[in-house]
Scaffold this active site. Structure first.
Site, PDB file in Angstrom:
ATOM      1  N   TYR A  53       0.876  -1.178   0.000  1.00 52.67           N
ATOM      2  CA  TYR A  53       0.000   0.000   0.000  1.00 52.67           C
ATOM      3  C   TYR A  53       0.912   1.225   0.000  1.00 52.67           C
ATOM      4  O   TYR A  53       2.003   1.173  -0.533  1.00 52.67           O
ATOM      5  CB  TYR A  53      -0.939  -0.092   1.212  1.00 52.67           C
ATOM      6  CG  TYR A  53      -2.074   0.897   1.221  1.00 52.67           C
ATOM      7  CD1 TYR A  53      -2.864   1.097   0.099  1.00 52.67           C
ATOM      8  CD2 TYR A  53      -2.364   1.632   2.367  1.00 52.67           C
ATOM      9  CE1 TYR A  53      -3.913   2.007   0.117  1.00 52.67           C
ATOM     10  CE2 TYR A  53      -3.411   2.535   2.404  1.00 52.67           C
ATOM     11  CZ  TYR A  53      -4.181   2.726   1.278  1.00 52.67           C
ATOM     12  OH  TYR A  53      -5.218   3.619   1.293  1.00 52.67           O
ATOM     13  N   ARG A  80      -6.682  10.744 -10.035  1.00 51.78           N
ATOM     14  CA  ARG A  80      -5.905  11.403  -8.966  1.00 51.78           C
ATOM     15  C   ARG A  80      -5.320  10.338  -8.054  1.00 51.78           C
ATOM     16  O   ARG A  80      -5.775  10.151  -6.930  1.00 51.78           O
ATOM     17  CB  ARG A  80      -6.811  12.355  -8.179  1.00 51.78           C
ATOM     18  CG  ARG A  80      -6.054  13.360  -7.324  1.00 51.78           C
ATOM     19  CD  ARG A  80      -6.954  13.993  -6.288  1.00 51.78           C
ATOM     20  NE  ARG A  80      -7.512  13.019  -5.371  1.00 51.78           N
ATOM     21  CZ  ARG A  80      -6.861  12.521  -4.316  1.00 51.78           C
ATOM     22  NH1 ARG A  80      -5.612  12.876  -4.073  1.00 51.78           N
ATOM     23  NH2 ARG A  80      -7.456  11.645  -3.508  1.00 51.78           N
ATOM     24  N   LYS A 102      -6.046  -1.718  -1.927  1.00 55.39           N
ATOM     25  CA  LYS A 102      -7.089  -1.472  -0.928  1.00 55.39           C
ATOM     26  C   LYS A 102      -7.758  -2.779  -0.516  1.00 55.39           C
ATOM     27  O   LYS A 102      -7.992  -3.034   0.669  1.00 55.39           O
ATOM     28  CB  LYS A 102      -8.150  -0.522  -1.498  1.00 55.39           C
ATOM     29  CG  LYS A 102      -7.693   0.915  -1.644  1.00 55.39           C
ATOM     30  CD  LYS A 102      -7.803   1.658  -0.336  1.00 55.39           C
ATOM     31  CE  LYS A 102      -7.445   3.130  -0.520  1.00 55.39           C
ATOM     32  NZ  LYS A 102      -7.526   3.886   0.727  1.00 55.39           N
ATOM     33  N   GLU A 135     -12.488   5.497  -5.152  1.00 56.19           N
ATOM     34  CA  GLU A 135     -11.099   5.718  -4.772  1.00 56.19           C
ATOM     35  C   GLU A 135     -10.349   6.511  -5.834  1.00 56.19           C
ATOM     36  O   GLU A 135     -10.378   6.162  -7.024  1.00 56.19           O
ATOM     37  CB  GLU A 135     -10.411   4.361  -4.573  1.00 56.19           C
ATOM     38  CG  GLU A 135      -9.054   4.440  -3.929  1.00 56.19           C
ATOM     39  CD  GLU A 135      -9.124   4.876  -2.480  1.00 56.19           C
ATOM     40  OE1 GLU A 135      -8.213   5.609  -2.042  1.00 56.19           O
ATOM     41  OE2 GLU A 135     -10.077   4.497  -1.782  1.00 56.19           O
ATOM     42  N   ASP A 136      -9.713   7.595  -5.418  1.00 58.38           N
ATOM     43  CA  ASP A 136      -8.805   8.371  -6.264  1.00 58.38           C
ATOM     44  C   ASP A 136      -9.446   8.900  -7.546  1.00 58.38           C
ATOM     45  O   ASP A 136      -8.828   8.895  -8.620  1.00 58.38           O
ATOM     46  CB  ASP A 136      -7.554   7.556  -6.592  1.00 58.38           C
ATOM     47  CG  ASP A 136      -6.635   7.424  -5.378  1.00 58.38           C
ATOM     48  OD1 ASP A 136      -6.937   8.049  -4.352  1.00 58.38           O
ATOM     49  OD2 ASP A 136      -5.629   6.710  -5.457  1.00 58.38           O
ATOM     50  N   ASP A 174     -13.386   6.937   0.013  1.00 59.57           N
ATOM     51  CA  ASP A 174     -12.358   6.829   1.043  1.00 59.57           C
ATOM     52  C   ASP A 174     -11.495   8.080   1.144  1.00 59.57           C
ATOM     53  O   ASP A 174     -11.054   8.456   2.227  1.00 59.57           O
ATOM     54  CB  ASP A 174     -11.480   5.605   0.778  1.00 59.57           C
ATOM     55  CG  ASP A 174     -10.510   5.342   1.912  1.00 59.57           C
ATOM     56  OD1 ASP A 174     -10.962   5.260   3.069  1.00 59.57           O
ATOM     57  OD2 ASP A 174      -9.298   5.231   1.650  1.00 59.57           O
ATOM     58  N   ASP A 175     -11.253   8.748   0.010  1.00 62.98           N
ATOM     59  CA  ASP A 175     -10.423   9.959   0.031  1.00 62.98           C
ATOM     60  C   ASP A 175     -11.100  11.082   0.805  1.00 62.98           C
ATOM     61  O   ASP A 175     -10.429  11.933   1.386  1.00 62.98           O
ATOM     62  CB  ASP A 175     -10.126  10.422  -1.396  1.00 62.98           C
ATOM     63  CG  ASP A 175      -9.450   9.341  -2.214  1.00 62.98           C
ATOM     64  OD1 ASP A 175      -8.373   8.889  -1.812  1.00 62.98           O
ATOM     65  OD2 ASP A 175     -10.024   8.916  -3.230  1.00 62.98           O
ATOM     66  N   ASN A 180       0.442  11.960   0.773  1.00 63.63           N
ATOM     67  CA  ASN A 180       1.133  10.772   0.273  1.00 63.63           C
ATOM     68  C   ASN A 180       1.527  10.976  -1.186  1.00 63.63           C
ATOM     69  O   ASN A 180       0.882  11.747  -1.878  1.00 63.63           O
ATOM     70  CB  ASN A 180       0.211   9.551   0.375  1.00 63.63           C
ATOM     71  CG  ASN A 180       0.173   8.969   1.765  1.00 63.63           C
ATOM     72  OD1 ASN A 180       1.213   8.786   2.391  1.00 63.63           O
ATOM     73  ND2 ASN A 180      -1.023   8.684   2.255  1.00 63.63           N
TER      74      ASN A 180
END
Length: 583
Positions: free
Chosen positions: A112, A165, A183, A255-256, A278-279, A421
């Site tokens: 991860y 992203r 994930k 996600e992203d 989640d972001d 990150n």
């Protein structure tokens, strides 16, 4: 010996009839879900057509894990380690998760963040075999039939990205597949959700990354990202296809996605599907948990915090909204709570009427300009005098020595969260934060940092505000309780449950989160707390309600122990009439 072989032969005949729908022979070894390598017993080898396909030695999983660790310890390059570890997943699933659980604090940063970011950027160059489902804009109108190609019929959780992203790396298109794969590895490792119940998906609508469009090894569509109505229609079709095949309460984690799409999809789908981002929500929950943990150190309630964000995107806004919710739970009005939250982005302080404008998602945190001029983040600290700064801009080392010292001059125990990150994007390192604040700061980061020892001998173990503390436990609770719509309050409850698990000793060490080595227990405790909440609030649809939720959750955890391929002899008609011994 002759008698033994006759028994095996007879048993083999029965077993072959009994397992006629099961894989046998080499197919068992090529399937990571069934492969045990040299851990297949003699009886299994005889019955399943494996005799001679493996060396004669019969190994334990312990020996297999030791071999893996020995080989891994010879490697220095993080990407090489990622390829090796994920290769084990492709060959022997149970061994992969056994190894991951045994040393999760060391291996999570490889499977991860931060190494997964490096792996995504090189995904086409290190590609071995496809994982997950690839759905492109060209598949519009046929998404349901593509889902039918996925071999599993009981999927409970889907993680989907469109690759726009990826972490702090930007638009990686289909190279972003590494994120949902990673994930879902943590769904299993941290919360014990069955791997076959998890489906990683990437939506390919092109990429704005010109380097990828020139890369011969890029695996997606060679076109600019489709931003027309066709994109929205594809996502709509995908959501409906997933729930049509797997059920209306199938968990779908976004996600992203880019900021704009992340917010509007969350708003569009949250009351129609079982979904979360989640972001926005996972990051918010883990950051709030860190702030709640600081209360135990400085005896200052969340209502007395004044927070300044570096960044005003989906992560900042998600955290800010949850901070407001936590303050409101403690008696502060929504308006008063928002006044305690400020944001500073690439255009400067987020204030009403600024020249660059404010988008609709930011409006509630755009305040009247302060009386003094604010031209830099350091100015913002000196004018606003925050108790905490939270970095989520992904712009690198912007928590400078002057910034940290300014925070330390204003606060006896400044709260400094460098959450961006991967590691190269972090606002500062743990060593910088502790050194510049003379060991007084309460620090957390998005990427892992080693223990810091100051010249006076004091040691600090920096906490990692990793979303993995939150989303696996929340997902497990949602799946087991049959939740159909996930409210922000679920993430508030998860944050409180996480903060409660810190011990006084861990707080004394400088930790704001439990050790990652304990993340399986952390995730299960969060799942129990969330289940208690959703049943109490009438949000659960799985009945009868478990009376002992802790025991119920633990009973559902997937085991990394190898399965036996030998069915109970007494279930076989030929052997049911009288007792038998195998040997």
């Amino acid at each position: 010996m002759l008698s033994r072989l006759r028994v095996l032969a007879n048993l083999g005949n029965v077993a072959r009839r009994f397992v006629h729908t099961k894989e046998k022979g080499k197919a068992l070894l090529l399937n990571p879900r069934t492969n045990k390598g040299m851990a297949f017993t003699l009886e299994e080898r005889q019955i399943l057509g494996l005799q001679g396909l493996l060396p004669s030695k019969i190994e334990t999983q312990d020996i297999q894990a030791a071999r893996f660790i020995k080989n891994l310890n010879k490697m220095e390059d993080p990407l090489e380690k990622y390829i090796y570890i994920m290769g084990i997943q492709e060959r022997n699933e149970k061994l992969f998760y056994r190894i991951l659980l045994d040393d999760i604090e060391r291996l999570m940063p490889i499977v991860y963040t931060p190494t997964v970011g490096l792996a995504c950027s090189q995904y086409g160059h290190i590609f071995r075999r496809p994982k997950g489902l690839y759905i492109s804009i060209l598949d519009k109108g046929h998404v349901r039939s593509i889902l039918d190609n996925w071999p599993e019929n009981d999927v409970k959780a889907v993680v989907v990205t469109d690759g726009e992203r990826i972490l702090g790396l930007g638009d990686l298109g289909v190279y972003g597949m590494g994120i949902p794969v990673g994930k879902l590895c943590l769904y299993t490792a941290c919360a014990g959700i069955r791997p076959r119940a998890c489906l990683p998906v990437v939506i390919d609508v092109g990429t704005e990354n010109t380097a990828l469009l020139k890369d011969n090894f890029y695996m997606g569509l060679y076109q600019k990202r489709d931003r027309t109505q066709l994109y929205d229609e594809l996502i709509d079709e995908f959501m409906e296809a997933v729930t049509d095949r797997y059920g209306r309460n199938t968990l779908i984690q976004f996600e992203d996605f880019g900021n704009h799409n992340a917010f509007r999809f969350l708003k569009k789908y949250r009351e129609k599907y079982c979904t979360f981002n989640d972001d926005i929500q996972g990051t918010a929950s883990v950051a709030l948990a860190g702030l709640l943990a600081t209360q135990q150190v400085i005896n200052k309630p969340i209502t007395e915090q004044k927070v300044l964000f570096l960044g005003a995107g989906e992560a900042a806004l998600g955290i800010a909204d949850l901070i407001v919710m936590a303050m409101m739970e403690n008696g502060v009005s929504a308006e008063a709570a928002r006044e305690k939250v400020w944001m500073f982005d690439k255009y400067g302080l987020l204030v009403q009427g600024r020249e660059q404008g404010v988008d609709s998602n930011q409006e509630s945190f755009a305040h009247s300009p302060p009386n003094q001029s604010v031209k830099s983040f350091l100015d913002a600290i000196n004018v606003l005098k925050p108790t905490a700064i939270i970095g989520v801009a992904g712009a690198g080392r912007l928590f400078t020595e002057d910034v940290v010292k300014a925070m330390s001059a204003i606060n006896e125990r400044p709260v400094i969260f460098a959450l961006s990150n991967p590691t190269i994007k972090a606002e500062c390192t743990a060593e910088e934060a502790y050194t510049w604040s003379e060991g007084r700061c309460l620090f957390a980061s998005g990427s892992p940092f080693d223990t810091v020892t100051l010249p006076d001998g004091r040691c600090f173990k920096p906490g990692q505000g990793n979303n993995a503390y939150i989303f696996p436990g929340v997902a497990l609770a949602v799946i087991l309780s049959g939740v159909r719509h996930i409210s922000d309050r679920v993430f508030l409850e998860a944050a409180k449950a996480l903060a409660e698990q810190l011990t006084p000793e861990e707080l004394d060490q400088g930790r704001l989160y439990p050790p990652l080595s304990n993340i399986r227990e952390v995730s299960l405790c969060i799942a129990v707390k969330v289940m208690e909440y959703v049943y109490r609030k009438g949000m659960a649809f799985q009945y009868p309600e478990p009376l002992d939720k802790d025991a119920y959750v633990r009973s559902k955890v997937w085991s990394t122990d190898y399965d036996s391929f030998l069915p109970d002899m007494y279930t076989w008609p030929e052997y049911a009439s009288k007792p038998h011994k195998m040997f």
